[in-house]
Scaffold this motif. Structure first.
Motif, PDB file in Angstrom:
ATOM      1  N   UNK A 225       0.844  -1.067  -0.008  1.00  0.00           N
ATOM      2  CA  UNK A 225      -0.062  -0.081   0.159  1.00  0.00           C
ATOM      3  C   UNK A 225       0.739   1.243  -0.193  1.00  0.00           C
ATOM      4  N   UNK A 226       2.107   1.157   0.732  1.00  0.00           N
ATOM      5  CA  UNK A 226       2.957   2.331   0.625  1.00  0.00           C
ATOM      6  C   UNK A 226       3.622   2.738  -0.825  1.00  0.00           C
ATOM      7  N   UNK A 227       3.675   1.526  -1.552  1.00  0.00           N
ATOM      8  CA  UNK A 227       4.353   1.705  -2.832  1.00  0.00           C
ATOM      9  C   UNK A 227       3.264   2.237  -3.898  1.00  0.00           C
ATOM     10  N   UNK A 228       1.907   2.135  -3.709  1.00  0.00           N
ATOM     11  CA  UNK A 228       0.820   2.511  -4.680  1.00  0.00           C
ATOM     12  C   UNK A 228       0.862   3.949  -4.879  1.00  0.00           C
ATOM     13  N   UNK A 229       1.102   4.442  -6.158  1.00  0.00           N
ATOM     14  CA  UNK A 229       1.001   5.789  -6.311  1.00  0.00           C
ATOM     15  C   UNK A 229      -0.332   6.537  -5.985  1.00  0.00           C
ATOM     16  N   UNK A 230      -0.011   7.828  -5.263  1.00  0.00           N
ATOM     17  CA  UNK A 230      -1.171   8.534  -4.920  1.00  0.00           C
ATOM     18  C   UNK A 230      -1.744   9.090  -6.032  1.00  0.00           C
TER      19      UNK A 230
END
Length: 185
Positions: free
Chosen positions: A163-168
């Protein structure tokens, strides 16, 4: 108050705290690797207060200590569900015997006459049986029933890292409205 503490050796410690004139103190009631009924009984004997077994189990769950299944059947069912989720079903004969045993909750398997079409331990398909399909979410969760707390924690950590690596999502610029004037021009 009783609580559970992890030890460096990989075991767990069931402790009890109490107040003294010199401040709070705690003492060990039991060491364990898995919180069994014997460990709970030993802790209850050593305790200076009345300990509730359910409260001890909740404390162990909060700390992440392993608790064995309530019965051998529960443990076997959890392992079977994990095997099924991994794509390793039992032989067809055993699968049908399990279904029959679960349908007859009196504890025993029904006695039935041998099917003349039966050969090599394989039972023919039953006619007229509803599929009784479970939702996909229930099937996906079946593999986690027998998972250890460590395995569940690793999966959660991996999910959070993903989830931290998903682009915002980029937010659109703020809308600007024309100003409101309170006096006429």
């Amino acid at each position: 108050m009783a609580y559970v503490v992890a030890r460096r050796s990989g075991g767990w410690e069931l402790r009890e705290s109490h107040a003294t004139p010199r401040g709070p103190r705690s003492r060990t009631l039991a060491f364990f690797r898995s919180l069994t009924p014997d460990v709970i009984a030993r802790a209850q004997r050593r305790s200076t207060r009345q300990l509730d077994a359910a409260e001890l189990r909740r404390a162990a769950v909060r700390a992440g200590a392993p608790i064995p299944p309530a019965s051998l059947a529960d443990g076997a069912a959890a392992e079977l569900l994990a095997e099924l989720a991994a794509g390793r079903p039992p032989r067809p004969t055993l699968g049908r015997l399990l279904l029959d045993g679960l349908e007859h909750r009196d504890g025993g398997l029904p006695q039935r006459k041998a099917d003349p079409r039966e050969r090599d331990g394989e039972l023919p398909e039953r006619d007229g049986r509803s599929s009784g399909r479970l939702p996909d979410s229930v099937r996906a969760a079946a593999g986690w029933i027998a998972a250890t707390p460590q395995r569940r924690g690793e999966a959660l950590r991996d999910l959070l890292l993903l989830a931290d690596r998903l682009p915002r999502r980029r937010r659109p610029p703020a809308l600007v409205f024309p100003p409101l004037h309170s006096t006429p021009r």
